[in-house]
Design a protein around this motif. Structure first.
Motif, PDB file in Angstrom:
ATOM      1  N   ASN A 298     -71.747  -1.897 -15.200  1.00 13.58           N
ATOM      2  CA  ASN A 298     -72.002  -2.148 -16.617  1.00 13.58           C
ATOM      3  C   ASN A 298     -72.078  -3.651 -16.878  1.00 13.58           C
ATOM      4  N   GLU A 299     -73.222  -4.125 -17.339  1.00 11.80           N
ATOM      5  CA  GLU A 299     -73.445  -5.551 -17.564  1.00 11.80           C
ATOM      6  C   GLU A 299     -73.252  -5.954 -19.032  1.00 11.80           C
ATOM      7  N   LEU A 300     -72.940  -4.994 -19.880  1.00 13.12           N
ATOM      8  CA  LEU A 300     -72.801  -5.282 -21.308  1.00 13.12           C
ATOM      9  C   LEU A 300     -71.344  -5.335 -21.755  1.00 13.12           C
ATOM     10  N   GLY A 301     -70.423  -4.990 -20.877  1.00 12.31           N
ATOM     11  CA  GLY A 301     -69.013  -5.030 -21.213  1.00 12.31           C
ATOM     12  C   GLY A 301     -68.661  -4.076 -22.339  1.00 12.31           C
ATOM     13  N   ASP A 302     -67.730  -4.507 -23.190  1.00 10.78           N
ATOM     14  CA  ASP A 302     -67.292  -3.672 -24.308  1.00 10.78           C
ATOM     15  C   ASP A 302     -68.346  -3.554 -25.395  1.00 10.78           C
ATOM     16  N   ASP A 303     -69.424  -4.346 -25.295  1.00  5.45           N
ATOM     17  CA  ASP A 303     -70.459  -4.347 -26.333  1.00  5.45           C
ATOM     18  C   ASP A 303     -71.608  -3.397 -26.022  1.00  5.45           C
ATOM     19  N   ALA A 304     -71.418  -2.518 -25.052  1.00  3.14           N
ATOM     20  CA  ALA A 304     -72.510  -1.624 -24.658  1.00  3.14           C
ATOM     21  C   ALA A 304     -72.997  -0.761 -25.816  1.00  3.14           C
ATOM     22  N   GLU A 305     -72.091  -0.415 -26.731  1.00  2.00           N
ATOM     23  CA  GLU A 305     -72.471   0.445 -27.852  1.00  2.00           C
ATOM     24  C   GLU A 305     -73.022  -0.325 -29.044  1.00  2.00           C
ATOM     25  N   THR A 306     -72.902  -1.639 -29.038  1.00  2.00           N
ATOM     26  CA  THR A 306     -73.309  -2.418 -30.213  1.00  2.00           C
ATOM     27  C   THR A 306     -74.458  -3.378 -29.949  1.00  2.00           C
ATOM     28  N   CYS A 307     -74.777  -3.660 -28.698  1.00  2.00           N
ATOM     29  CA  CYS A 307     -75.869  -4.593 -28.391  1.00  2.00           C
ATOM     30  C   CYS A 307     -77.212  -3.979 -28.776  1.00  2.00           C
ATOM     31  N   ASN A 308     -78.062  -4.780 -29.409  1.00  2.00           N
ATOM     32  CA  ASN A 308     -79.413  -4.302 -29.669  1.00  2.00           C
ATOM     33  C   ASN A 308     -80.288  -4.549 -28.444  1.00  2.00           C
ATOM     34  N   VAL A 309     -81.543  -4.177 -28.542  1.00  5.18           N
ATOM     35  CA  VAL A 309     -82.442  -4.241 -27.388  1.00  5.18           C
ATOM     36  C   VAL A 309     -82.595  -5.667 -26.871  1.00  5.18           C
ATOM     37  N   ASP A 310     -82.787  -6.621 -27.774  1.00  4.02           N
ATOM     38  CA  ASP A 310     -82.981  -8.009 -27.354  1.00  4.02           C
ATOM     39  C   ASP A 310     -81.731  -8.568 -26.677  1.00  4.02           C
ATOM     40  N   GLU A 311     -80.564  -8.225 -27.197  1.00  2.00           N
ATOM     41  CA  GLU A 311     -79.317  -8.716 -26.606  1.00  2.00           C
ATOM     42  C   GLU A 311     -79.104  -8.121 -25.210  1.00  2.00           C
ATOM     43  N   ARG A 312     -79.434  -6.859 -25.040  1.00  2.00           N
ATOM     44  CA  ARG A 312     -79.300  -6.239 -23.717  1.00  2.00           C
ATOM     45  C   ARG A 312     -80.171  -6.963 -22.696  1.00  2.00           C
ATOM     46  N   ARG A 313     -81.402  -7.230 -23.081  1.00  2.00           N
ATOM     47  CA  ARG A 313     -82.312  -7.888 -22.138  1.00  2.00           C
ATOM     48  C   ARG A 313     -81.847  -9.306 -21.820  1.00  2.00           C
ATOM     49  N   ALA A 314     -81.412 -10.032 -22.833  1.00  2.00           N
ATOM     50  CA  ALA A 314     -80.943 -11.403 -22.602  1.00  2.00           C
ATOM     51  C   ALA A 314     -79.728 -11.410 -21.677  1.00  2.00           C
ATOM     52  N   ARG A 315     -78.795 -10.504 -21.893  1.00  2.00           N
ATOM     53  CA  ARG A 315     -77.604 -10.452 -21.040  1.00  2.00           C
ATOM     54  C   ARG A 315     -77.965 -10.041 -19.619  1.00  2.00           C
ATOM     55  N   ARG A 316     -78.915  -9.144 -19.488  1.00  2.00           N
ATOM     56  CA  ARG A 316     -79.318  -8.730 -18.133  1.00  2.00           C
ATOM     57  C   ARG A 316     -79.890  -9.899 -17.347  1.00  2.00           C
ATOM     58  N   ILE A 317     -80.776 -10.646 -17.965  1.00  3.25           N
ATOM     59  CA  ILE A 317     -81.411 -11.761 -17.266  1.00  3.25           C
ATOM     60  C   ILE A 317     -80.376 -12.817 -16.890  1.00  3.25           C
ATOM     61  N   VAL A 318     -79.461 -13.097 -17.810  1.00  3.66           N
ATOM     62  CA  VAL A 318     -78.396 -14.067 -17.509  1.00  3.66           C
ATOM     63  C   VAL A 318     -77.544 -13.572 -16.340  1.00  3.66           C
ATOM     64  N   HIS A 319     -77.213 -12.300 -16.350  1.00  3.80           N
ATOM     65  CA  HIS A 319     -76.380 -11.732 -15.286  1.00  3.80           C
ATOM     66  C   HIS A 319     -77.096 -11.805 -13.945  1.00  3.80           C
ATOM     67  N   GLU A 320     -78.380 -11.506 -13.917  1.00  3.84           N
ATOM     68  CA  GLU A 320     -79.141 -11.589 -12.668  1.00  3.84           C
ATOM     69  C   GLU A 320     -79.164 -13.017 -12.137  1.00  3.84           C
ATOM     70  N   ASN A 321     -79.384 -13.970 -13.028  1.00  2.00           N
ATOM     71  CA  ASN A 321     -79.416 -15.367 -12.589  1.00  2.00           C
ATOM     72  C   ASN A 321     -78.052 -15.825 -12.064  1.00  2.00           C
ATOM     73  N   GLU A 322     -76.979 -15.342 -12.701  1.00  2.00           N
ATOM     74  CA  GLU A 322     -75.639 -15.729 -12.238  1.00  2.00           C
ATOM     75  C   GLU A 322     -75.313 -15.122 -10.874  1.00  2.00           C
ATOM     76  N   LYS A 323     -75.765 -13.924 -10.631  1.00  2.00           N
ATOM     77  CA  LYS A 323     -75.447 -13.231  -9.382  1.00  2.00           C
ATOM     78  C   LYS A 323     -76.391 -13.589  -8.239  1.00  2.00           C
TER      79      LYS A 323
END
Length: 463
Positions: free
Chosen positions: A188-213
């Motif tokens: 899970n890459e969204l943490g506790d915010d999985a139920e509240t993140c909108n589409v744009d936030e999910r995509r932004a967090r995914r890209i950041v997570h990929e770059n960090e890993k």
């Protein structure tokens, strides 16, 4: 009611349905035939099948019950003798509800008084245009206390009256990650915010997570020492090399019987996105199958979920495609397919054990062949993925919100023609390393130079 185990076959003139319903009274069987619909009720069993073409009850039809085996055999005559009934082995498709007809259109027709503008109309329109002036604007402004007209900008974010966000197949699900912090969900890459993140936030967090890993050293190490990876790339998947027809096992048939019975309503854009998401699912399956040599391991569920952004970040395609020339409006575009592949490649090079561009290319080839072989093999692979996820204590949730519905839709709603078209285009597309965004070519060149320097140094020492 219980859905019994069943199978369907056909002859030139008939359709034969065998239903396993042990320990029942044959006199209690109720059978109804209505065009394409066969309904069988015998307490506690109930079965409703929707055939692709119409069948009839006539003198050649029959129903026989064998108490020793527990099988009820129903033979129905084809309305058009000699007509082929496709997909009788796709049980979920047979169990799907009959499609409802579209409501009739309005019965009132508005007829214009005149079809074209006449000369008098043009003259009148010109005169009214000449009468317009800024004086009218000032008069209206003065009458409204000099307040300018206002309108809501189209760029404002979408307004929500609830904090709930939907995700999964056709965005039908919510609430599955409410207590995700109390679960050992490592992907899970969204943490506790999985139920509240909108589409744009999910995509932004995914890209950041990929770059960090992303790990340059890991990639360079696998590029330098690629003996194991070359063995994985050379492995031949027997499902893709054989021309034999896919015949489902008893376990696969039972899994299909337990799938949800749903009829999916979607527009063309949603359908295109499902085909794109299917590419991501098959890519993850291909990677796991190739790296385990066809024998799933305890890590297979983690691997599959990590490689699918729609699972780990609830972020399905499309992924901001860039326009290509020569697109068609039917099915996903080349740009959409390319952006989906780029995301799968990035995750393939970031999370699992083997991180190789060459391996990703081989997985793309596997997906292209799988799509070209059609929905039967795809269904088998989706059922295999469902089995892997269903047996995991945490990741079973992704089977519920994605894979179950895909297993139903691929049988009842997907088009073999579109699947083969996507397979051909997928095979022809080349994913440039520059599109991945991590300077892969420079890293590979640096690895080769380092290897050459090491080789020269060894030669000098030997001399």
């Amino acid at each position: 009611m219980i859905t019994p185990k069943f199978s369907c076959t056909q002859t030139e003139d008939s359709v034969i349905t065998q239903i396993y319903c042990p320990a029942v009274r044959a006199s209690d069987v109720e059978i109804s035939v209505d065009a394409t619909l066969l309904t069988v009720h015998i307490n506690p069993y109930f079965l409703r099948l929707n055939f692709p073409h119409s069948v009839v009850e006539d003198d050649h039809s029959s129903a026989q019950y064998d108490p020793s085996s527990g099988y009820l055999t129903i033979t129905l005559t084809k309305e058009v003798k000699g007509q082929h009934f496709p997909d009788l082995d796709l049980l979920a498709k047979l169990l799907a509800p009959r499609r409802t007809r579209d409501p009739p259109g309005p019965s009132i027709e508005v007829i214009p008084s005149r079809d074209t503008l006449q000369d008098d109309d043009v003259t009148d329109l010109s005169a009214r245009t000449d009468e317009l002036s800024l004086d009218d604007e000032f008069l209206r402004a003065a009458a409204n206390d000099w307040q300018l007209p206002q309108s809501i900008s189209s760029t404002l974010p979408e307004f929500h009256t609830s904090s709930k966000r939907f995700y999964g197949f056709l965005d039908m699900y919510t609430g599955y990650f409410t207590h995700v912090s109390h679960m050992e969900n490592e992907i899970n890459e969204l943490g506790d915010d999985a139920e509240t993140c909108n589409v744009d936030e999910r995509r932004a967090r995914r890209i950041v997570h990929e770059n960090e890993k992303w790990d340059e050293e890991h990639y360079m190490a696998d590029y330098a020492d690629d003996e194991c990876i070359r063995e994985l790339v050379a492995w031949q998947n027997p499902d893709l090399t054989t021309a034999a027809e896919v015949i489902y096992t008893e376990a696969e048939n039972m899994t299909m019987l337990r799938l949800p019975r749903k009829e999916y309503m979607m527009d063309q854009l949603q359908e295109r996105n499902l085909y794109l998401t299917l590419i991501a699912l098959l890519f993850a399956h291909a990677y796991d199958k190739r790296t385990t040599l066809g024998e799933p391991t305890a890590e297979s569920a983690w691997t599959i979920c990590s490689l699918i952004a729609a699972f780990s970040a609830l972020d399905p395609p499309p992924y901001s495609p860039v326009g290509f020339a020569g697109e068609t409006d039917f099915g996903p575009t080349n740009a959409e397919i390319m952006s989906t592949l780029v995301t799968s490649y990035r995750r393939c090079l970031t999370f699992p054990l083997y991180r190789s561009y060459q391996l990703a290319e081989r997985c793309k080839k596997d997906v292209a062949i799988t799509l070209f072989k059609g929905k039967r093999l795809i269904t088998r692979y989706l059922l295999g993925m469902k089995d892997i996820l269903d047996h995991h204590d945490v990741y079973y949730v992704y089977s519920k919100i994605w894979v179950d519905d895909f297993c139903v839709w691929i049988q009842a709603g997907a088009s073999d023609g579109i699947l083969k078209q996507i397979g051909k285009r997928l095979d022809a597309l080349i994913v440039p390393k520059a599109a991945i965004g991590w300077e892969l070519e420079q890293l590979e060149e640096a690895t080769r130079l380092a290897a050459n320097r090491g080789s020269d140094s060894d030669d000098e020492t030997f001399e």
